[in-house]
Design an enzyme around this catalytic site. Structure first.
Site, PDB file in Angstrom:
ATOM      1  CG  HIS A   1      57.608  30.177  33.072  1.00  0.00           C
ATOM      2  ND1 HIS A   1      57.293  29.869  31.764  1.00  0.00           N
ATOM      3  CD2 HIS A   1      58.865  30.687  33.052  1.00  0.00           C
ATOM      4  CE1 HIS A   1      58.325  30.203  30.991  1.00  0.00           C
ATOM      5  NE2 HIS A   1      59.287  30.694  31.751  1.00  0.00           N
TER       6      HIS A   1
ATOM      7  CG  HIS B   1      64.360  29.170  32.538  1.00  0.00           C
ATOM      8  ND1 HIS B   1      63.309  28.342  32.830  1.00  0.00           N
ATOM      9  CD2 HIS B   1      63.814  30.301  32.029  1.00  0.00           C
ATOM     10  CE1 HIS B   1      62.179  28.945  32.503  1.00  0.00           C
ATOM     11  NE2 HIS B   1      62.453  30.140  32.013  1.00  0.00           N
TER      12      HIS B   1
ATOM     13  CD  GLU C   1      66.425  38.359  33.041  1.00  0.00           C
ATOM     14  OE1 GLU C   1      66.775  37.643  32.099  1.00  0.00           O
ATOM     15  OE2 GLU C   1      66.537  39.589  33.070  1.00  0.00           O
ATOM     16  CG  ASP C   2      62.753  36.953  36.274  1.00  0.00           C
ATOM     17  OD1 ASP C   2      63.313  37.958  35.778  1.00  0.00           O
ATOM     18  OD2 ASP C   2      62.023  36.201  35.635  1.00  0.00           O
TER      19      ASP C   2
ATOM     20  CG  ASP D   1      61.741  30.710  28.616  1.00  0.00           C
ATOM     21  OD1 ASP D   1      60.766  30.756  29.393  1.00  0.00           O
ATOM     22  OD2 ASP D   1      62.472  31.692  28.360  1.00  0.00           O
TER      23      ASP D   1
ATOM     24  CG  ASP E   1      49.117  21.593  -2.378  1.00  0.00           C
ATOM     25  OD1 ASP E   1      48.520  22.670  -2.532  1.00  0.00           O
ATOM     26  OD2 ASP E   1      50.341  21.479  -2.456  1.00  0.00           O
TER      27      ASP E   1
END
Ligand code: MN
Length: 696
Positions: free
Chosen positions: A48, A72, A76-77, A139, A260
């Site tokens: 990812h 990134h 956090e993870d 992301d 259109d």
């Protein structure tokens, strides 16, 4: 998944001086940190951040941004910390990763938790360094591309909703249309699967039968421009299902009625060629008025530059954008394109809109209001307008002073009589523009007018107007019903007994007198039924008895209990009759109205008609006259002078026919009675410049 050397090569390709070692370190660090974590797709999690970095290399972003993308999700993870990132990759990358982490934390909260204060942080985190936003958008784009792997439908929908409400508008605000379109397309598929399916199917059907209209039109455009000596790339496409759906929703039209659905783009070398190409196109095909936009001389706030026009091509409107190659790159990647060419970046300008937003947040009072402001500010279909004291109100596009007045206060809405926009008196039908200062002129005597229902577009205003009208309508109907009732009682063969009314209400199963009066006015009960209820047996005797006296409409409100017909424009003093319409008020016509005669021929039931009188001190009315004036300078000026001298107000003026000697004008004038109108017509006939005057 991109391999390490592939990713590094991509960056070196557009930036030979890029810090190769930084990228390599980030790649290895992230791979180890994420370890054996897996995505919902079953892929290693590490794929990812690498894909996100890959998306950003398409935008040719600098090595720090690419490293940030790779890292990134580590704070956090994984067990990685801010200090670690800071030590290994430097302060800039650490700050950027931290910014993205903060955004992700806010994102992970529930809607209500995320409200208010956090949204402010969200925006502040981005305004610190716009690259945080670029990484966040990439992301989100990658998460949308892989959304189908997520099993739970509610989770997919939540992510799609967020993308549609927050990220796609953000991408638009910084001019990243390519990102915006892809996000909208993917989110739309998730949020409105049926609409998506149906539009896609219909588009496919249009393309059947081998006729390649888009290709043919693009070819035609190209030939035209090239023959004019301009080197151009022309591409055509069908609009995306989401933008088609949005148009259908906005204009309340069906797919069939939407003509259109094709858009073309002409990319040339210079701005001068843009305008020349435009000239060639406008000379070849008729342009649709109101659709031409020159974003080259006046760029959008996000920096977007292009010429937009719509022309009629083989009976269909066709949208065309014309821009230079440089403008094209910026139109697809917006602010990111600026960032890629570092020397052009003006940090003080580039995200002033984020700071504007933060400022708005700071002035908002409650958390709910704050949330409201943030969301709305990101929406393109909203405008902001100010009170004279500087209070901010947000309204949907197309809002009028009526909406604004109700947004400020219900009482102010109810009592509005006019408005000043930016200091100038304007009609209440004026559409408010973004940033306008609006002052509502009010009067205690004023009440909401039925016509306002056509001017207001906000739910709040419409609800308040309807509530008020329902209330007055009832009162007016009762008053009108009472007048009709009095007349009906006179027509009864004998005097009415004391308890007759009470007994009649019981027979008719009505709650009270008012209910009976309203039912009479609305013609829910015909005269015979009411008479029979009041005096059993009476109806058989003489129901068709003529009305005894004209019913005065004095004191009844126009537009509620009765309306003046627009065919004959009755004015006080004219002999009038009323047409009673089921479930509506009375329509007032002059007795010799031609339309009325036609209606009478068709109408079987004569009791549909009531004899009316104006009563004294009736309010004025609009009369329509036709004036034939000599075709000479100042003639119309004399007409308006005469009308003014008779203290009548011109409401509307239309030129009907014109030849060498005369022109004929239809003029609507407001007068208070027939006497004034007669004097006015005589005055006009006396004027030299006037040949003839007729009341229509
Ligand atoms: Mn991520």
């Amino acid at each position: 998944m991109l391999r390490q050397y592939e990713l590094v090569d991509r960056v070196l390709d557009y930036d030979p001086d890029a810090d190769e070692a930084l990228l390599n370190r980030a790649y290895v660090f992230s791979m180890h940190a994420h370890g054996s974590q897996k995505r919902a797709s079953g892929d290693p999690y590490f794929s990812h951040p690498i894909e996100v970095a890959g998306i950003l290399t398409d935008l040719r972003l600098d090595a720090e941004t690419i490293a940030t993308a790779i890292l990134h999700d580590t704070i956090e993870d994984t067990v990685a910390t801010y200090d670690e990132i800071d030590r290994l990759f430097g302060g800039n990358v650490a700050r950027l990763v931290d910014g993205v982490t903060k955004l992700s934390k806010i994102e992970a909260q529930t809607e209500s938790e995320r409200a208010a204060e956090n949204l402010r942080k969200f925006l502040l985190a981005m305004s610190d360094d716009i690259r945080v936003l670029l990484v966040k958008l990439a992301d989100r784009l990658h998460n949308m591309r892989t959304l189908h792997h997520i099993a739970k439908p509610e989770k997919r929908r939540r992510i799609a909703r967020e993308t549609m409400d927050i990220y796609a508008p953000l991408a638009e605000r910084i001019g990243m249309y390519e990102f915006m379109r892809e996000m909208q397309t993917l989110a739309f598929q998730q949020l409105e699967p049926e609409a998506h399916e149906s539009i896609t199917r219909r588009l496919a059907r249009l393309n059947e039968g081998g006729d390649n209209r888009i290709h043919d039109i693009a070819e035609g455009l190209k030939q035209l421009v090239v023959r004019g000596g301009i080197d151009a790339d022309v591409t055509g496409r069908q609009k995306h299902p989401y933008s088609i759906w949005k148009k259908m929703a906005e204009r309340h039209i069906s797919f069939e009625a939407l003509s259109d659905i094709m858009a073309f783009r002409i990319v040339v070398e210079s701005e001068e060629e843009c305008y020349r190409a435009l000239g060639l196109i406008h000379r070849r095909w008729p342009m649709v008025p109101g659709r031409f936009k020159d974003y080259i001389s006046t760029p959008k706030r996000n920096g977007y530059r292009s010429l937009h026009t719509t022309v009629i091509h083989a009976e269909n409107p066709v949208e065309i954008q014309i821009r230079t190659r440089v403008q094209h790159a910026q139109a697809e990647f917006g602010l990111a394109a600026h960032w890629a060419y570092k020397d052009r970046v003006r940090p003080d300008h580039q995200h002033s809109w984020i700071r504007d937003l933060v400022e708005i947040l700071d002035t908002a009072a409650s958390p709910e209001e704050l949330l409201e402001h943030t969301r709305m500010a990101m929406y393109q279909d909203r405008i902001f307008a100010f009170t004279p004291k500087g209070e901010l109100h947000q309204l949907p596009k197309g809002a009028t002073p009526i909406d604004f007045a109700y947004a400020v206060h219900t009482d102010l809405g109810d009592q509005a009589v006019g408005a000043k926009v930016n200091g100038r008196v304007v009609p209440l039908s004026t559409v408010i523009e973004n940033g306008d200062q609006v002052q509502i002129l009010s009067s205690r005597g004023q009440t909401p007018q039925p016509a306002w229902l056509n001017l207001a577009i906000t739910g709040k205003a419409l609800a308040a107007i309807r509530r008020h009208l329902r209330h007055t309508q009832r009162a007016e109907q009762v008053a009108l019903g009472r007048k009709l009732y009095t007349d009906l009682v006179e027509r009864l063969p004998a005097q009415l007994g004391q308890d007759a009314l009470g007994a009649a209400l019981k027979r008719l199963k009505l709650a009270d007198e008012d209910a009976l009066m309203a039912a009479i006015a609305r013609r829910q009960l015909d005269d015979a039924t009411v008479m029979e209820a009041l005096m059993p047996g009476a109806a058989g005797a003489d129901t068709a008895a003529p009305q005894t006296s004209a019913i005065s409409i004095k004191g009844l409100r126009r537009g509620v209990a009765f309306e003046l017909a627009t065919c004959c424009h009755p004015v006080p003093g004219d002999r009038i009759v009323g047409l009673r319409r089921p479930d509506a008020g009375i329509e007032v016509h002059t007795i010799d109205c031609r339309v009325l005669t036609e209606l009478a021929d068709r109408s079987a039931d004569e009791t549909d008609w009531v004899d009316l009188s104006w009563g004294d001190d009736a309010a004025g009315a609009t009369a329509r006259i036709q004036v034939q004036v000599k075709n000479e300078p100042g003639a119309l000026g004399i007409v308006s002078t005469v009308i003014g001298a008779h203290k009548a107000n011109i409401i509307a003026l239309r030129l009907d026919t014109r030849d060498a000697r005369f022109h004929t004008n239809t003029i609507d004038v407001e007068v208070h009675d027939i006497g004034q109108l007669t004097r006015l017509v005589a005055g006009l006939r006396a004027a030299d410049a006037v040949n003839a005057v007729e009341r229509v």
